[in-house]
Write an enzyme that holds these catalytic residues in place. Structure first.
Site, PDB file in Angstrom:
ATOM      1  N   TRP A   1      61.956   2.167  65.264  1.00  0.00           N
ATOM      2  CA  TRP A   1      63.514   2.370  65.095  1.00  0.00           C
ATOM      3  C   TRP A   1      63.928   1.734  66.448  1.00  0.00           C
ATOM      4  O   TRP A   1      64.969   1.308  66.177  1.00  0.00           O
ATOM      5  CB  TRP A   1      64.126   3.626  64.965  1.00  0.00           C
TER       6      TRP A   1
ATOM      7  N   ASP B   1      71.261  13.066  59.377  1.00  0.00           N
ATOM      8  CA  ASP B   1      70.388  12.655  59.369  1.00  0.00           C
ATOM      9  C   ASP B   1      69.017  13.272  60.431  1.00  0.00           C
ATOM     10  O   ASP B   1      68.578  12.153  60.966  1.00  0.00           O
ATOM     11  CB  ASP B   1      69.764  10.823  59.958  1.00  0.00           C
TER      12      ASP B   1
ATOM     13  N   GLU C   1      64.703   7.777  52.676  1.00  0.00           N
ATOM     14  CA  GLU C   1      66.344   6.468  52.189  1.00  0.00           C
ATOM     15  C   GLU C   1      66.170   5.787  50.842  1.00  0.00           C
ATOM     16  O   GLU C   1      67.604   5.417  51.144  1.00  0.00           O
ATOM     17  CB  GLU C   1      66.479   5.493  53.710  1.00  0.00           C
TER      18      GLU C   1
ATOM     19  N   GLY D   1      60.564   8.169  52.813  1.00  0.00           N
ATOM     20  CA  GLY D   1      61.016   7.724  51.362  1.00  0.00           C
ATOM     21  C   GLY D   1      62.375   8.344  51.302  1.00  0.00           C
ATOM     22  O   GLY D   1      63.005   8.469  50.134  1.00  0.00           O
TER      23      GLY D   1
ATOM     24  N   ASN E   1      64.999  14.538  56.014  1.00  0.00           N
ATOM     25  CA  ASN E   1      66.208  14.839  55.769  1.00  0.00           C
ATOM     26  C   ASN E   1      66.484  15.039  54.310  1.00  0.00           C
ATOM     27  O   ASN E   1      65.972  14.393  52.935  1.00  0.00           O
ATOM     28  CB  ASN E   1      67.503  13.189  56.440  1.00  0.00           C
TER      29      ASN E   1
ATOM     30  N   GLU F   1      52.657   1.957  66.835  1.00  0.00           N
ATOM     31  CA  GLU F   1      52.636   3.757  66.988  1.00  0.00           C
ATOM     32  C   GLU F   1      51.256   4.285  66.225  1.00  0.00           C
ATOM     33  O   GLU F   1      50.246   3.733  66.872  1.00  0.00           O
ATOM     34  CB  GLU F   1      53.402   4.186  65.717  1.00  0.00           C
TER      35      GLU F   1
END
Lengths: 182, 600
Positions: B558, B319, B193, B191, B277, B77
């Site tokens: 992703w 999310d 998740e 972080g 999120n 990316e």
């Protein structure tokens, strides 16, 4: 080298690949886990093969036992971000639907609990140590039987269409392992 | 709080006297279209270049001029930088930096390869991507996966200073770029998740010393809010505005991570960014609005204090991280000149706000498939003013734990993820890479263990109904909230766009094409298939009188998870399952920089 490329190859030449894998298995000592594991016994909704290892149960309509279904849910929450949907792998982690064609139950448990590293070839692959992660370890048999079903092609992609009800024994084990719900 | 603010101001006032402002370096560099000194090109994050040598009449003749393999296979990316005669190229983990001599056919001047503990790799959600370097005051700044921030001497690659921003053992990692502003370097963290309490931190640009840190969740002195002066939708937020929206201590594992892009308005002296999120993905386990996750922040870079905030998705159930870029533009709305910020959120709404005060002006769906909310309430007298009106059928909170909510659009990866949009002042339009993917979402109970994933939901993603295309590249009028044109793409568009004064817009595709389209109509003018899928951002520079366009290819991120095996629609008939194209049939891994130019 890459599982990403390997996967597409396996889709095109699935049969030939399986033969090669079987040959490889004969050469390796860890033979257990190679064949489809028919359910030989069951207790409280959990199924076991002839060697007493957990396995799945799928009926003709595609309905699965609760453990397999729970395994689908937990796999998709805990493992998918690296290993891809339906155990099919990602651009950086192996397709477990393939891996379980040769990985034994004992080796599966040990890899999940202790992790694994492969730091060569321009892409560092690291399986974390999940032995202390309740969200994984409390459901490790569920995840195993789901992936076993995927690797035996007994269960297809996506959520299984139907499943047995949640056994009381499963719920008790979940609460014992995770702690009672608050 | 007041004392804290005052002392912070005096600390930074002292520092101001001692150092040259990064602003001057960045603004000088970014006003010169021959260079590309920060990831977004300019502080306003427009991703627009004044170069016009390559334009809509000749771009069809463009061709690769040279290429460079990064030697890394993971997802690539971000984009390279060009400062003077040197190009700086970064890689995903292990985060190598190369300085290439543009005067000597890209010969490597220096290479920096940090030694990082490989245990950080599986702690990173969704591949080991890195969104690139930044340049200011003779230094190249790199924020590594393990959260070490390093300042490298741009000429030699020698480490000038280095500081550790977080702890991967607690799930704290980094994928984002950094932003040099004034005498500080602004740094985020990942972080969400893993139940991290995320923050933005300012380090002194000359020494690496920490100056301030502002959390997304927590007490006022941690989030650096002034209860009387920090506003939301025009009103002061009041005391404990975050604490009140969490049950007990849950804000301590609340997420709100800051892994997106940062923009800066030097005249207003405000920095803009969004938070991610709330942790976990199971909304039932964290009652409340979970402030200030999913929020746009305007902060004073000297003190870190928030001027205003706007929470796009209170009590997230899907999310929909709010981290996407925040480009700043000056446009007319209802005939009046306004200082605007525009934000294409993961949740599928394109927001236009007054960036001076956070007033909400436009909030419209930028993908017609978006269905989780009927609209954003724009009625100022309504008790739900500024909030999305959630459709019960798609509410995973309403449907509850162990229930599979089906057909929610967009999917968790959003109508757009981090891949930044571009803006052309010539057309007044935004050019937006989008995802056209929906999902089923089933939340369930999880337990929190530090350093272990804290997710709590099972997701299945599939193309939006009514077609097999999983992406669109669109032109958007942010003053009206309307799509002007839309080019369908087979896969999600996961590459940052570039608009130029040549009236063209560039972007990459997951199959690996670099494409150039007409800025007015979206007509395809050029395409070239690079060695791997593109999730990097397109940039441009000029060297020895010639314009170049450059992009990193190297599929992953992703996109490498969901699309590697192809998406299967769980609601289609059995025969259709697996019928959607797998990305692995189009491309394989490998990081390569490809540089394009017109033939001599």
């Amino acid at each position: 080298m890459t599982d990403f490329a390997e996967h597409s190859k396996s889709r095109r030449a699935g049969k030939r690949r399986r033969v090669v894998l079987l040959l490889a298995l004969c050469a390796a000592a860890s033979g257990a886990g190679a064949e489809p594991r028919a359910a030989a016994s069951s207790q409280d909704g959990k199924y076991f093969d002839a060697e007493g290892e957990p396995t799945y149960k799928v009926d003709a309509s595609g309905k699965v036992d609760w453990y397999t279904y729970s395994g689908f849910l937990r796999y998709s929450a805990e493992c998918l971000r690296c290993h891809g949907p339906d155990g099919l792998g990602s651009s950086y982690a192996p397709a477990l639907a393939d891996s379980l064609k040769k990985l034994s139950y004992a080796d599966f448990l040990s890899t999940v609990a202790n992790g694994r590293k492969n730091l060569e070839g321009g892409q560092e692959k690291v399986m974390p140590t999940l032995g202390l992660d309740k969200n994984v370890m409390c459901f490790i048999d569920d995840i195993y039987v789901y992936l076993k079903a995927r690797s035996d092609e007994a269960v297809g992609r996506n959520r299984p269409p139907a499943h047995d009800p949640k056994p009381k024994a499963w719920e008790d084990a979940e609460n014992a392992c995770m702690g009672a719900p608050s | 709080m007041k004392r804290l603010v005052t002392s912070l101001i005096s600390v930074s006032a002292l520092a101001l006297n001692a150092t040259a402002f990064a602003n001057e370096s960045v603004m000088k560099g970014s006003q010169d279209p021959k260079q590309w000194v920060i990831q977004a090109g300019t502080y306003d994050n427009q991703r627009y270049s004044k170069l016009d040598q390559i334009n809509e009449t000749n771009v069809g003749k463009m061709a690769p001029a040279w290429s460079f393999s990064t030697g890394v296979l993971r997802g690539h990316e971000g984009s390279p930088l060009v400062v003077g005669d040197i190009m700086y190229v970064h890689t995903p983990f292990p985060n190598i930096v190369y300085a290439l001599d543009l005067n000597d056919e890209g010969k490597i001047i220096w290479k920096y390869e940090p030694k990082q503990d490989a245990n950080v790799v599986p702690v990173m959600c969704c591949d080991t991507v890195n969104r690139g370097l930044a340049y200011a005051n003779g230094k190249i700044f790199l924020h590594q996966a393990d959260t070490t921030v390093v300042a490298l001497d741009a000429k030699t690659g020698k480490v000038t200073w280095s500081v550790v921003n977080g702890d991967p053992k607690k799930g704290e990692t980094n994928t984002a770029t950094v932003l040099p502003v004034k005498d500080k370097l602004l740094v985020g963290i990942s972080g969400g998740e893993f139940g991290v309490q995320c923050h933005i931190t300012a380090y002194d640009i000359e020494s690496g010393k920490k100056v301030w840190r502002a959390y997304s969740t927590g007490p006022d002195d941690q989030i650096l809010f002034d209860p009387e002066k920090t506003t939301s939708l025009g009103k002061p937020v009041g005391k404990d505005s975050s604490l009140k929206t969490w049950q007990g201590d849950q804000w301590k594992t609340g997420g709100g991570c800051t892994w997106g892009w940062y923009s800066y308005d030097p005249n207003l002296n405000l920095v803009y960014y969004g938070s991610g999120n709330p942790s976990t993905w199971n909304p039932k386990q964290r009652p409340g609005d979970n402030k200030w996750s999913m929020t746009l922040f305007a902060r004073d870079p000297d003190t870190g204090v928030a001027k205003w905030v706007y929470q796009m998705t209170p009590h997230d159930e899907w999310d929909y991280d709010g981290v996407n870029e925040v480009p700043l533009v000056d446009q007319k709305i209802d005939g009046k000149d306004r200082k605007l910020l525009v934000h294409f959120d993961r949740n599928g709404f394109g927001y236009t706000l007054d960036r001076t005060n956070g007033e909400l002006l436009v909030a419209e769906k930028y993908d017609p498939a978006v269905n989780w909310a009927s609209k954003v309430d724009m009625d100022r007298s309504s008790p739900t003013y500024g909030r999305p009106l959630v459709v019960a059928k798609y509410s995973t909170e309403h449907n509850g734990e162990d229930e599979n909510s089906q057909g929610i659009c967009p999917a968790a990866l959003g109508s757009k993820d981090e891949q930044p949009a571009a803006f052309s002042p010539k057309t007044g339009l935004f050019y937006v890479p989008t995802n056209h993917v929906c999902m089923d979402y089933e939340p369930f109970r999880v337990s929190y263990t530090p350093g272990q994933p804290y997710v709590g939901a099972t997701l299945a993603m599939y193309p939006a109904p009514g077609g097999a295309n999983m992406g669109n590249f669109i032109a958007w009028d942010a003053t009206k909230g309307k799509i002007v044109w839309s080019d369908p793409e087979q896969f999600s568009v996961w590459s940052g766009a570039l608009a130029t004064a040549g009236d063209i817009v560039f972007y990459g595709t997951l199959e690996g094409y670099l494409k150039a389209v007409d800025a007015k109509t979206g007509k395809l003018l050029y395409k070239y298939k690079t060695p791997s899928g593109i999730i990097g951002n397109v940039m441009t520079y000029q060297h020895k009188g010639k314009q170049y366009v450059a992009v990193l290819s190297g599929v992953g991120g992703w996109a490498g998870i969901g699309l590697a095996a192809g998406l299967a629609d769980p609601h289609a008939g059995l025969g259709a399952v697996g019928g959607y194209a797998a990305l692995s049939n189009y491309t394989a891994l490998g990081g390569t920089l490809t540089v394009f130019a017109l033939p001599d």
